[in-house]
Design an enzyme around this catalytic site. Structure first.
Site, PDB file in Angstrom:
ATOM      1  N   TRP A 183       0.822  -1.190  -0.067  1.00 29.47           N
ATOM      2  CA  TRP A 183       0.068   0.031   0.074  1.00 29.47           C
ATOM      3  C   TRP A 183       0.839   1.109  -0.024  1.00 29.47           C
ATOM      4  O   TRP A 183       2.092   1.134   0.333  1.00 29.47           O
ATOM      5  CB  TRP A 183      -0.839   0.002   1.302  1.00 29.47           C
ATOM      6  CG  TRP A 183      -0.178  -0.045   2.569  1.00 29.47           C
ATOM      7  CD1 TRP A 183      -0.033  -0.981   3.283  1.00 29.47           C
ATOM      8  CD2 TRP A 183       0.402   1.178   3.361  1.00 29.47           C
ATOM      9  NE1 TRP A 183       0.503  -0.837   4.494  1.00 29.47           N
ATOM     10  CE2 TRP A 183       0.770   0.505   4.280  1.00 29.47           C
ATOM     11  CE3 TRP A 183       0.376   2.539   3.031  1.00 29.47           C
ATOM     12  CZ2 TRP A 183       1.571   1.303   5.426  1.00 29.47           C
ATOM     13  CZ3 TRP A 183       0.989   3.504   3.831  1.00 29.47           C
ATOM     14  CH2 TRP A 183       1.409   2.785   5.160  1.00 29.47           C
ATOM     15  N   GLU A 229       7.981   7.577  13.892  1.00 28.11           N
ATOM     16  CA  GLU A 229       8.054   6.966  12.778  1.00 28.11           C
ATOM     17  C   GLU A 229       9.002   7.800  11.687  1.00 28.11           C
ATOM     18  O   GLU A 229       9.718   7.238  10.910  1.00 28.11           O
ATOM     19  CB  GLU A 229       6.614   6.649  11.911  1.00 28.11           C
ATOM     20  CG  GLU A 229       5.691   5.691  12.653  1.00 28.11           C
ATOM     21  CD  GLU A 229       6.053   4.479  12.410  1.00 28.11           C
ATOM     22  OE1 GLU A 229       7.064   4.102  11.628  1.00 28.11           O
ATOM     23  OE2 GLU A 229       5.574   3.316  13.232  1.00 28.11           O
ATOM     24  N   GLU A 267       8.905   1.038   6.219  1.00 24.79           N
ATOM     25  CA  GLU A 267       8.677   1.834   7.220  1.00 24.79           C
ATOM     26  C   GLU A 267       8.421   3.365   6.894  1.00 24.79           C
ATOM     27  O   GLU A 267       7.777   3.875   7.431  1.00 24.79           O
ATOM     28  CB  GLU A 267       9.885   1.767   8.493  1.00 24.79           C
ATOM     29  CG  GLU A 267      10.002   0.337   9.102  1.00 24.79           C
ATOM     30  CD  GLU A 267       9.032   0.139  10.206  1.00 24.79           C
ATOM     31  OE1 GLU A 267       8.499   1.244  10.684  1.00 24.79           O
ATOM     32  OE2 GLU A 267       8.535  -0.960  10.509  1.00 24.79           O
ATOM     33  N   GLU A 320       9.560  -3.379  17.693  1.00 21.64           N
ATOM     34  CA  GLU A 320       8.717  -3.554  16.640  1.00 21.64           C
ATOM     35  C   GLU A 320       7.327  -4.108  17.239  1.00 21.64           C
ATOM     36  O   GLU A 320       6.136  -3.576  16.930  1.00 21.64           O
ATOM     37  CB  GLU A 320       8.826  -4.714  15.574  1.00 21.64           C
ATOM     38  CG  GLU A 320      10.045  -4.167  14.862  1.00 21.64           C
ATOM     39  CD  GLU A 320       9.837  -3.261  13.699  1.00 21.64           C
ATOM     40  OE1 GLU A 320       8.187  -2.760  13.744  1.00 21.64           O
ATOM     41  OE2 GLU A 320      10.602  -2.933  12.782  1.00 21.64           O
ATOM     42  N   THR A 323       5.587  -0.951  19.040  1.00 24.59           N
ATOM     43  CA  THR A 323       5.108  -0.102  18.076  1.00 24.59           C
ATOM     44  C   THR A 323       3.729  -0.657  17.325  1.00 24.59           C
ATOM     45  O   THR A 323       2.856   0.250  17.135  1.00 24.59           O
ATOM     46  CB  THR A 323       6.197   0.287  17.028  1.00 24.59           C
ATOM     47  OG1 THR A 323       7.182   0.620  17.232  1.00 24.59           O
ATOM     48  CG2 THR A 323       5.520   1.314  15.888  1.00 24.59           C
ATOM     49  N   ASP A 352       1.944  -3.821   9.422  1.00 25.67           N
ATOM     50  CA  ASP A 352       3.287  -3.782   9.011  1.00 25.67           C
ATOM     51  C   ASP A 352       4.042  -4.048  10.209  1.00 25.67           C
ATOM     52  O   ASP A 352       5.040  -4.858  10.047  1.00 25.67           O
ATOM     53  CB  ASP A 352       3.574  -2.654   8.352  1.00 25.67           C
ATOM     54  CG  ASP A 352       3.300  -2.551   6.930  1.00 25.67           C
ATOM     55  OD1 ASP A 352       2.873  -3.328   6.411  1.00 25.67           O
ATOM     56  OD2 ASP A 352       3.426  -1.315   6.147  1.00 25.67           O
ATOM     57  N   GLU A 353       3.892  -3.414  11.108  1.00 20.32           N
ATOM     58  CA  GLU A 353       4.795  -3.699  12.255  1.00 20.32           C
ATOM     59  C   GLU A 353       4.794  -5.007  12.871  1.00 20.32           C
ATOM     60  O   GLU A 353       5.992  -5.454  13.067  1.00 20.32           O
ATOM     61  CB  GLU A 353       4.415  -2.605  13.393  1.00 20.32           C
ATOM     62  CG  GLU A 353       4.349  -1.090  13.133  1.00 20.32           C
ATOM     63  CD  GLU A 353       5.765  -0.390  12.961  1.00 20.32           C
ATOM     64  OE1 GLU A 353       6.571  -1.301  12.900  1.00 20.32           O
ATOM     65  OE2 GLU A 353       5.948   0.667  12.692  1.00 20.32           O
ATOM     66  N   HIS A 356       7.016  -6.764  10.442  1.00 20.93           N
ATOM     67  CA  HIS A 356       8.558  -6.768  10.629  1.00 20.93           C
ATOM     68  C   HIS A 356       8.909  -7.183  12.202  1.00 20.93           C
ATOM     69  O   HIS A 356      10.036  -7.980  12.080  1.00 20.93           O
ATOM     70  CB  HIS A 356       8.703  -5.155  11.110  1.00 20.93           C
ATOM     71  CG  HIS A 356       8.468  -4.651   9.535  1.00 20.93           C
ATOM     72  ND1 HIS A 356       8.076  -3.335   9.351  1.00 20.93           N
ATOM     73  CD2 HIS A 356       8.442  -5.048   8.434  1.00 20.93           C
ATOM     74  CE1 HIS A 356       8.186  -3.227   8.153  1.00 20.93           C
ATOM     75  NE2 HIS A 356       8.125  -4.078   7.428  1.00 20.93           N
TER      76      HIS A 356
END
Length: 489
Positions: A183, A229, A267, A320, A323, A352-353, A356
């Site tokens: 995205w 971020e 990120e 991670e 977050t 996403d975090e 990761h």
């Protein structure tokens, strides 16, 4: 010298009477002292007035003067050439000292004396002035705790990470998404290329209407998350300080380097999206936010990684997950306040975090498999230091305790709490199966006992702290929301 210089002016005037304004020269020379003033008076009484006499006798006198002055000029130029040669010889002796001579300027004797005096004055407190004027302005307001130890990993362990390059390609790079399948921030924002008729302005109006219902304390936490971020360059720098896994060329083909660059690229979308959203709301002071980001990147971070990839990957595994929790809880609050688009934004960042986090925890799992003793000792070492948040050196140019105030706002909203810290550690200990490790050294067993007993201790300490806290709430102004105050417990 001054007489000769002034004679040169006379010659120029005689040759080009329409170019030089003699009255202006008289004023200029009158400011240079009594010698020049006398010359000016003599000049006005003789040459200046005589030049406009048309009789033949005066013309002869003027021509004789002109001839005499031109001879004097020749003598003057010869003397100047001799002096210039002497100066060049002296300059060549000092050419090795860059502070002595600046080739961009031809300095007079007076100017050179002044510069030498300035150099002497500056050298008196050279170190103090340098530290204050240059370094201090770019150093954090908080004390840096973990600067003394660097490259703590035994050199022979670098070979472990070199040997894991193929493993990392098959097991870590798989947690990345191809760019074309990722995205992008624009997927969640009004399209600036759309015309008025296509609803661009209407979309911005709707976004701002939704933002009106969101309270200030929520915006403080959202801004703090975005700033964290946006300080991404610091985190990539940190990863590239780790021995054995650093991107040594900037485009290294090793799996570790590919991971770091691609992780950074993924990120970066998080900060970009949150930054643009906050800009469009009109609820925050973007200038102060941008200053905070610049300060934070300038100050860096102090995680205590010691250039050691064991410590570094333990830190990133923990961070991670922290977050992901923070963005996930922010999404829940955004939904509660009626901003479903913002809830979607925070939710997809949290996703996403988590992806990761899975990669980093897998790296540490592999280290426990290959080198359990040193890995559990490294884990205990990091937990004794405490995992510091990436933005702990946050500053906006006004509030020396900005990170503490932001953290307090996040704690009281339930976005990220001390209990979350304990939960993360407990989850990682289970993932890495630390409690069941066997064959450890005495130091390894002590480390195992320490980390396994830490989560309940953290919870008890937090309960006691909450019980002791009976201070009344305080109101703290945040520059991010135009100095409006937020009540913090």
């Amino acid at each position: 010298m001054e007489v000769e210089c002034f004679q040169r002016v006379i010659v120029i005037y005689l040759e080009h009477p329409t170019v030089i304004n003699v009255d202006e020269f008289a004023v200029a020379w009158s400011e240079r002292g009594p010698i020049a003033r006398n010359l000016t008076a003599e000049f006005e009484q003789s040459v200046y007035k005589g030049m406009y006499e048309e009789d033949e006798e005066d013309a002869i006198v003027v021509n004789e003067r002109r001839t005499r002055v031109m001879k004097d000029e020749t003598i003057y130029e010869e003397e100047e050439n001799d002096k210039r040669a002497e100066n060049e010889s002296e300059d060549s002796k000092n050419s090795e000292d860059p502070e002595f001579y600046d080739s961009a300027y031809e300095q007079s004797e007076d100017e050179q004396c002044l510069l030498e005096k300035d150099d002497r004055d500056l050298k008196v407190d050279e170190k103090i002035n340098r530290d204050y004027s240059y370094k201090k302005a770019f150093m954090p307001r908080q004390e840096l705790l973990y600067q003394e130890i660097t490259h703590s990993m035994p050199p022979e362990k670098i070979s472990i990470f070199k040997s894991l390059d193929d493993w990392a390609e098959d097991n870590i790079l798989t947690h990345l998404k191809p760019v074309e399948k990722c995205w992008q921030p624009q997927d969640f924002l009004p399209d600036p290329a759309a015309s008025r008729d296509d609803g661009f302005h209407e979309q911005i109006k709707e976004l701002r209407e939704r933002a009106k219902e969101v309270p200030d304390d929520f915006f403080v936490v959202l801004v703090g998350n975005m700033i964290t971020e946006d300080a991404l360059p610091t985190y990539q720098t940190m990863l590239n300080t780790l021995d054995g896994v650093a991107d040594e060329t900037g485009s290294s083909p090793t799996s570790w380097a590919v991971w770091t660059r691609a992780w950074t690229a993924e990120e970066k979308r998080h900060g970009d999206l949150l930054n643009k959203y906050l800009y469009l709301t009109g609820r925050v002071d973007m200038s102060q936010i941008e200053k905070t980001i610049q300060y934070l990147i300038t100050f860096g971070m102090d995680p205590g990684g010691e250039n050691n990839p064991y410590l570094g990957f333990i830190f990133t595994s923990f961070q991670e997950r922290a977050t992901a929790i923070s963005h996930g809880n922010t999404a829940k609050l955004a939904k509660k306040h009626g901003d479903l688009k913002l809830a979607q934004i925070c939710g997809i960042i949290a996703s996403d975090e988590k992806r990761h986090e899975a990669a980093y925890t897998k790296i540490v799992t592999k280290l426990f498999e290959l080198d359990p003793d040193y890995t559990v000792i490294s884990l205990a070492h990091m937990m004794r230091k405490k995992i510091t948040m990436p933005a702990h050196l946050m500053y906006d140019g006004r509030d020396d305790h900005l990170f503490q105030h932001f953290s307090s706002a996040a704690q009281q909203l339930g976005v990220y709490t001390a209990n979350d810290y304990a939960d993360i550690l407990e989850s990682l200990l289970a993932t890495w199966k630390v409690e069941t490790l066997v064959g450890l050294s005495p130091e390894g067993r002590k480390a195992q006992e320490f980390v396994c007993g830490l989560p309940p201790r953290i919870r008890k300490l937090e309960e006691r702290a909450q019980a002791r806290t009976k201070q009344p709430p305080m109101s703290v102004p945040f520059s991010w929301i135009f100095g409006r105050q937020v009540r913090l417990l």
